[in-house]
Write a protein that holds these residues in place. Sequence first.
Motif, PDB file in Angstrom:
ATOM      1  N   PRO A   1       0.698  -1.105   0.159  1.00 39.61           N
ATOM      2  CA  PRO A   1      -0.038  -0.046   0.115  1.00 39.61           C
ATOM      3  C   PRO A   1       0.892   1.293  -0.124  1.00 39.61           C
ATOM      4  N   THR A   2       1.611   1.219   0.583  1.00 38.41           N
ATOM      5  CA  THR A   2       2.591   2.324   0.875  1.00 38.41           C
ATOM      6  C   THR A   2       3.331   2.881  -0.486  1.00 38.41           C
ATOM      7  N   SER A   3       3.670   1.710  -1.186  1.00 39.16           N
ATOM      8  CA  SER A   3       4.552   1.977  -2.437  1.00 39.16           C
ATOM      9  C   SER A   3       3.399   2.432  -3.751  1.00 39.16           C
ATOM     10  N   ARG A   4       2.298   1.638  -3.477  1.00 42.39           N
ATOM     11  CA  ARG A   4       1.251   2.095  -4.345  1.00 42.39           C
ATOM     12  C   ARG A   4       0.814   3.707  -4.125  1.00 42.39           C
ATOM     13  N   ASN A   5       0.675   4.143  -3.020  1.00 37.85           N
ATOM     14  CA  ASN A   5       0.554   5.613  -2.662  1.00 37.85           C
ATOM     15  C   ASN A   5       1.467   6.433  -3.180  1.00 37.85           C
ATOM     16  N   ARG A   6       2.931   6.233  -3.138  1.00 37.45           N
ATOM     17  CA  ARG A   6       3.792   6.715  -3.696  1.00 37.45           C
ATOM     18  C   ARG A   6       3.853   6.848  -5.188  1.00 37.45           C
TER      19      ARG A   6
ATOM     20  N   LEU B   1       1.184   6.650  -6.784  1.00 35.38           N
ATOM     21  CA  LEU B   1       0.116   7.422  -7.307  1.00 35.38           C
ATOM     22  C   LEU B   1       0.261   8.935  -7.038  1.00 35.38           C
ATOM     23  N   SER B   2       1.019   9.376  -6.192  1.00 33.00           N
ATOM     24  CA  SER B   2       1.493  10.797  -5.868  1.00 33.00           C
ATOM     25  C   SER B   2       2.284  11.246  -7.036  1.00 33.00           C
ATOM     26  N   LEU B   3       3.288  10.154  -7.241  1.00 31.00           N
ATOM     27  CA  LEU B   3       4.006  10.534  -8.622  1.00 31.00           C
ATOM     28  C   LEU B   3       3.507  10.791  -9.805  1.00 31.00           C
TER      29      LEU B   3
ATOM     30  N   PRO C   1      -6.863  11.308 -15.372  1.00 32.44           N
ATOM     31  CA  PRO C   1      -7.377   9.852 -15.494  1.00 32.44           C
ATOM     32  C   PRO C   1      -7.174   9.389 -13.946  1.00 32.44           C
ATOM     33  N   THR C   2      -6.536  10.077 -13.208  1.00 34.41           N
ATOM     34  CA  THR C   2      -6.428   9.424 -11.596  1.00 34.41           C
ATOM     35  C   THR C   2      -7.600   9.984 -10.708  1.00 34.41           C
ATOM     36  N   THR C   3      -8.161  10.927 -11.013  1.00 39.22           N
ATOM     37  CA  THR C   3      -8.942  11.685 -10.228  1.00 39.22           C
ATOM     38  C   THR C   3      -9.990  10.771  -9.219  1.00 39.22           C
ATOM     39  N   LEU C   4     -10.324   9.459  -9.909  1.00 39.63           N
ATOM     40  CA  LEU C   4     -11.240   8.585  -9.016  1.00 39.63           C
ATOM     41  C   LEU C   4     -10.472   7.792  -8.435  1.00 39.63           C
ATOM     42  N   ILE C   5      -9.127   7.445  -8.615  1.00 40.69           N
ATOM     43  CA  ILE C   5      -8.279   6.694  -7.813  1.00 40.69           C
ATOM     44  C   ILE C   5      -8.133   6.803  -6.465  1.00 40.69           C
ATOM     45  N   ARG C   6      -8.421   5.989  -5.609  1.00 46.57           N
ATOM     46  CA  ARG C   6      -8.332   6.488  -4.033  1.00 46.57           C
ATOM     47  C   ARG C   6      -6.814   5.889  -3.533  1.00 46.57           C
ATOM     48  N   ARG C   7      -6.373   6.542  -2.648  1.00 53.81           N
ATOM     49  CA  ARG C   7      -5.069   6.010  -1.992  1.00 53.81           C
ATOM     50  C   ARG C   7      -5.299   4.856  -1.273  1.00 53.81           C
ATOM     51  N   ALA C   8      -4.204   3.990  -1.281  1.00 53.63           N
ATOM     52  CA  ALA C   8      -4.399   2.752  -0.552  1.00 53.63           C
ATOM     53  C   ALA C   8      -4.486   2.799   1.011  1.00 53.63           C
ATOM     54  N   TYR C   9      -5.324   2.066   1.689  1.00 54.62           N
ATOM     55  CA  TYR C   9      -5.186   2.268   3.194  1.00 54.62           C
ATOM     56  C   TYR C   9      -3.898   1.735   3.633  1.00 54.62           C
ATOM     57  N   VAL C  10      -3.472   2.581   4.741  1.00 55.72           N
ATOM     58  CA  VAL C  10      -2.255   1.942   5.209  1.00 55.72           C
ATOM     59  C   VAL C  10      -2.678   2.075   6.901  1.00 55.72           C
ATOM     60  N   PRO C  11      -2.513   0.895   7.319  1.00 63.58           N
ATOM     61  CA  PRO C  11      -2.677   0.618   8.729  1.00 63.58           C
ATOM     62  C   PRO C  11      -1.652   1.509   9.635  1.00 63.58           C
ATOM     63  N   PHE C  12      -2.278   2.088  10.575  1.00 65.74           N
ATOM     64  CA  PHE C  12      -1.415   2.767  11.643  1.00 65.74           C
ATOM     65  C   PHE C  12      -0.668   1.911  12.604  1.00 65.74           C
ATOM     66  N   SER C  13       0.532   2.037  12.421  1.00 67.29           N
ATOM     67  CA  SER C  13       1.594   1.007  13.256  1.00 67.29           C
ATOM     68  C   SER C  13       2.115   1.859  14.643  1.00 67.29           C
TER      69      SER C  13
END
Length: 122
Positions: free
Chosen positions: A67-72, A74-76, A94-106
């Motif tokens: 998830p953290t890699s997917r979010n990185r 997506l941001s790029l 085209p990324t407007t409707l793409i949501r960030r991946a959930y990253v659980p709090f640790s």
Amino acid sequence: MDFKLHISTDLIDAYLADLVAQRPLADRTLLNFRAELTPLVSVGLPLTRQGAVAWISVGPSGKELAPTSRNRRLSLLRTFIGFLMRRGVLGDDPTTLIRRAYVPFSREAALAPRELRRLFEA
């Protein structure tokens, strides 16, 4: 709506030059950004919502990214798309409707109270 823009190395070069003009970035950061975006050229993945989701989700080895890699990624991709839109190369994101991946709090990533005291005493 999907947009069939194919990424070129010229667009990536212009994007990276634009980033450097906006703010100072470490050489390593630029190398990493180039390394992340360059496979979009070699794969010939069109810049569509479906193509963006595929690129964000799967790494070079074909394995699903964390998830953290997917979010990185997506941001790029969003900053790259913003650049393309400002240049008039792309009309919509085209990324407007793409949501960030959930990253659980640790809590493991947090500093222990003893470590915090040492940090503030230094």
